[in-house]
Design a protein around this motif. Structure first.
Motif, PDB file in Angstrom:
ATOM      1  N   GLY A  61      12.621  31.628  94.691  1.00 49.11           N
ATOM      2  CA  GLY A  61      13.035  31.120  95.993  1.00 49.11           C
ATOM      3  C   GLY A  61      14.428  30.523  95.975  1.00 49.11           C
ATOM      4  O   GLY A  61      15.147  30.589  94.981  1.00 49.11           O
ATOM      5  N   THR A  62      14.781  29.925  97.095  1.00 51.97           N
ATOM      6  CA  THR A  62      16.094  29.300  97.247  1.00 51.97           C
ATOM      7  C   THR A  62      15.991  27.844  96.810  1.00 51.97           C
ATOM      8  O   THR A  62      15.204  27.079  97.368  1.00 51.97           O
ATOM      9  CB  THR A  62      16.561  29.380  98.714  1.00 51.97           C
ATOM     10  N   VAL A  63      16.777  27.502  95.808  1.00 50.62           N
ATOM     11  CA  VAL A  63      16.773  26.138  95.269  1.00 50.62           C
ATOM     12  C   VAL A  63      18.118  25.513  95.628  1.00 50.62           C
ATOM     13  O   VAL A  63      19.162  25.989  95.175  1.00 50.62           O
ATOM     14  CB  VAL A  63      16.554  26.141  93.741  1.00 50.62           C
ATOM     15  N   PRO A  64      18.123  24.449  96.440  1.00 54.67           N
ATOM     16  CA  PRO A  64      19.388  23.855  96.853  1.00 54.67           C
ATOM     17  C   PRO A  64      20.085  23.112  95.710  1.00 54.67           C
ATOM     18  O   PRO A  64      19.433  22.546  94.828  1.00 54.67           O
ATOM     19  CB  PRO A  64      18.983  22.883  97.964  1.00 54.67           C
ATOM     20  N   VAL A  65      21.414  23.124  95.753  1.00 52.41           N
ATOM     21  CA  VAL A  65      22.241  22.346  94.823  1.00 52.41           C
ATOM     22  C   VAL A  65      22.680  21.104  95.579  1.00 52.41           C
ATOM     23  O   VAL A  65      23.286  21.206  96.654  1.00 52.41           O
ATOM     24  CB  VAL A  65      23.463  23.160  94.342  1.00 52.41           C
ATOM     25  N   VAL A  66      22.343  19.931  95.031  1.00 56.18           N
ATOM     26  CA  VAL A  66      22.642  18.657  95.706  1.00 56.18           C
ATOM     27  C   VAL A  66      23.363  17.713  94.736  1.00 56.18           C
ATOM     28  O   VAL A  66      23.358  17.919  93.529  1.00 56.18           O
ATOM     29  CB  VAL A  66      21.357  17.986  96.239  1.00 56.18           C
ATOM     30  N   ARG A  67      23.953  16.677  95.308  1.00 59.73           N
ATOM     31  CA  ARG A  67      24.558  15.597  94.517  1.00 59.73           C
ATOM     32  C   ARG A  67      23.635  14.382  94.583  1.00 59.73           C
ATOM     33  O   ARG A  67      22.824  14.266  95.477  1.00 59.73           O
ATOM     34  CB  ARG A  67      25.911  15.203  95.103  1.00 59.73           C
ATOM     35  N   GLY A  68      23.819  13.483  93.622  1.00 59.43           N
ATOM     36  CA  GLY A  68      23.104  12.221  93.703  1.00 59.43           C
ATOM     37  C   GLY A  68      21.932  12.124  92.755  1.00 59.43           C
ATOM     38  O   GLY A  68      21.779  12.927  91.845  1.00 59.43           O
ATOM     39  N   GLY A  69      21.096  11.137  93.006  1.00 60.03           N
ATOM     40  CA  GLY A  69      19.980  10.826  92.121  1.00 60.03           C
ATOM     41  C   GLY A  69      18.910  11.896  92.108  1.00 60.03           C
ATOM     42  O   GLY A  69      18.606  12.506  93.132  1.00 60.03           O
ATOM     43  N   ALA A  70      18.348  12.087  90.945  1.00 55.49           N
ATOM     44  CA  ALA A  70      17.281  13.074  90.765  1.00 55.49           C
ATOM     45  C   ALA A  70      15.935  12.435  91.051  1.00 55.49           C
ATOM     46  O   ALA A  70      15.728  11.255  90.808  1.00 55.49           O
ATOM     47  CB  ALA A  70      17.303  13.613  89.347  1.00 55.49           C
ATOM     48  N   ARG A  71      15.032  13.245  91.567  1.00 59.70           N
ATOM     49  CA  ARG A  71      13.667  12.804  91.810  1.00 59.70           C
ATOM     50  C   ARG A  71      12.717  13.694  91.010  1.00 59.70           C
ATOM     51  O   ARG A  71      13.140  14.699  90.421  1.00 59.70           O
ATOM     52  CB  ARG A  71      13.358  12.828  93.301  1.00 59.70           C
ATOM     53  N   THR A  72      11.449  13.347  91.000  1.00 61.18           N
ATOM     54  CA  THR A  72      10.443  14.131  90.287  1.00 61.18           C
ATOM     55  C   THR A  72      10.513  15.587  90.733  1.00 61.18           C
ATOM     56  O   THR A  72      10.596  15.875  91.921  1.00 61.18           O
ATOM     57  CB  THR A  72       9.041  13.559  90.562  1.00 61.18           C
ATOM     58  N   GLY A  73      10.501  16.505  89.763  1.00 58.56           N
ATOM     59  CA  GLY A  73      10.541  17.937  90.048  1.00 58.56           C
ATOM     60  C   GLY A  73      11.921  18.542  90.080  1.00 58.56           C
ATOM     61  O   GLY A  73      12.068  19.760  90.115  1.00 58.56           O
ATOM     62  N   ASP A  74      12.966  17.711  90.081  1.00 58.70           N
ATOM     63  CA  ASP A  74      14.335  18.223  90.123  1.00 58.70           C
ATOM     64  C   ASP A  74      14.793  18.726  88.759  1.00 58.70           C
ATOM     65  O   ASP A  74      14.220  18.364  87.719  1.00 58.70           O
ATOM     66  CB  ASP A  74      15.312  17.134  90.582  1.00 58.70           C
ATOM     67  N   ILE A  75      15.832  19.541  88.785  1.00 53.40           N
ATOM     68  CA  ILE A  75      16.516  20.006  87.576  1.00 53.40           C
ATOM     69  C   ILE A  75      17.915  19.417  87.626  1.00 53.40           C
ATOM     70  O   ILE A  75      18.649  19.629  88.602  1.00 53.40           O
ATOM     71  CB  ILE A  75      16.574  21.542  87.526  1.00 53.40           C
ATOM     72  N   VAL A  76      18.288  18.681  86.594  1.00 54.08           N
ATOM     73  CA  VAL A  76      19.589  18.023  86.537  1.00 54.08           C
ATOM     74  C   VAL A  76      20.496  18.797  85.588  1.00 54.08           C
ATOM     75  O   VAL A  76      20.123  19.055  84.439  1.00 54.08           O
ATOM     76  CB  VAL A  76      19.455  16.561  86.052  1.00 54.08           C
ATOM     77  N   ILE A  77      21.674  19.168  86.075  1.00 53.20           N
ATOM     78  CA  ILE A  77      22.688  19.813  85.254  1.00 53.20           C
ATOM     79  C   ILE A  77      23.737  18.758  84.949  1.00 53.20           C
ATOM     80  O   ILE A  77      24.309  18.154  85.861  1.00 53.20           O
ATOM     81  CB  ILE A  77      23.348  21.013  85.990  1.00 53.20           C
ATOM     82  N   ASP A  78      23.996  18.531  83.676  1.00 51.61           N
ATOM     83  CA  ASP A  78      24.888  17.457  83.252  1.00 51.61           C
ATOM     84  C   ASP A  78      25.863  17.986  82.218  1.00 51.61           C
ATOM     85  O   ASP A  78      25.442  18.555  81.202  1.00 51.61           O
ATOM     86  CB  ASP A  78      24.034  16.327  82.659  1.00 51.61           C
ATOM     87  N   VAL A  79      27.159  17.825  82.468  1.00 55.01           N
ATOM     88  CA  VAL A  79      28.188  18.183  81.494  1.00 55.01           C
ATOM     89  C   VAL A  79      28.848  16.886  81.059  1.00 55.01           C
ATOM     90  O   VAL A  79      29.452  16.182  81.872  1.00 55.01           O
ATOM     91  CB  VAL A  79      29.225  19.172  82.080  1.00 55.01           C
ATOM     92  N   ARG A  80      28.676  16.569  79.769  1.00 59.95           N
ATOM     93  CA  ARG A  80      29.207  15.322  79.203  1.00 59.95           C
ATOM     94  C   ARG A  80      30.134  15.649  78.034  1.00 59.95           C
ATOM     95  O   ARG A  80      29.670  15.828  76.899  1.00 59.95           O
ATOM     96  CB  ARG A  80      28.075  14.442  78.701  1.00 59.95           C
ATOM     97  N   PRO A  81      31.436  15.722  78.285  1.00 58.65           N
ATOM     98  CA  PRO A  81      32.371  16.053  77.201  1.00 58.65           C
ATOM     99  C   PRO A  81      32.268  15.105  76.002  1.00 58.65           C
ATOM    100  O   PRO A  81      32.588  15.488  74.882  1.00 58.65           O
ATOM    101  CB  PRO A  81      33.742  15.932  77.879  1.00 58.65           C
ATOM    102  N   GLY A  82      31.771  13.897  76.197  1.00 58.04           N
ATOM    103  CA  GLY A  82      31.622  12.940  75.114  1.00 58.04           C
ATOM    104  C   GLY A  82      30.522  13.293  74.119  1.00 58.04           C
ATOM    105  O   GLY A  82      30.444  12.714  73.039  1.00 58.04           O
TER     106      GLY A  82
END
Length: 157
Positions: A61-82
């Motif tokens: 299905g269509t999964v929206p891309v959003v900004r801000g805090g994650a909630r249960t069931g979300d997928i978080v994409i994180d790029v941390r150069p550190g």
């Protein structure tokens, strides 16, 4: 046998390449109709946009891309150069109430989403746990046995 001891004996989820350092946790991540891809920076949003396209193509299905805090069931994409320990192509994947893919680079986060796609191809539940995948070799690749290929050619004759 206590539940913790049984849990530790569970095999890691099946992926290619294999998750060699899977650390299981209790519970699971559940992908569902309310799942969102959470990505704040432009780089994270590019990775999330590609994942959203791939999830749609795979029938999720269509999964929206959003900004801000994650909630249960979300997928978080994180790029941390550190997170230099992940190198240019490594990533950390953590599944629990939400699922996170972290890379030190855009490429690393992208490779993490490839593993996630493999996990979701097996079902909408991913066992809770954590893995870090850092390539051992400078170039990623897959070996193909030429003998097996030659044997398959003869099957069509």
């Amino acid at each position: 046998m206590p539940a913790v001891a049984q849990e530790a004996q569970e095999p890691p989820p099946v992926t290619v390449p294999a998750l060699t350092d899977w650390a299981p946790e209790s519970g699971s991540y559940a992908f569902g109709a309310d799942t969102r891809l959470v990505a704040d920076s432009a780089v994270e949003r590019r990775v999330a946009g590609t994942l959203a396209d791939d999830l749609r193509a795979a029938g999720h299905g269509t999964v929206p891309v959003v900004r801000g805090g994650a909630r249960t069931g979300d997928i978080v994409i994180d790029v941390r150069p550190g997170k230099a320990s992940l190198g240019a192509e490594g990533y950390e994947l953590h599944a629990g109430k939400r699922l996170s893919v972290t890379g030190a680079t855009e490429t690393g986060a992208f490779y993490g989403t490839r593993t996630l796609l493999q996990l979701l191809a097996q079902g909408d539940r991913v066992p809770a746990g954590r893995t870090v995948d850092v390539p051992r070799y400078q170039e990623r690749g897959v070996g193909v046995c030429a003998t097996a290929y030659e044997g398959l050619q003869g099957l069509g004759s």
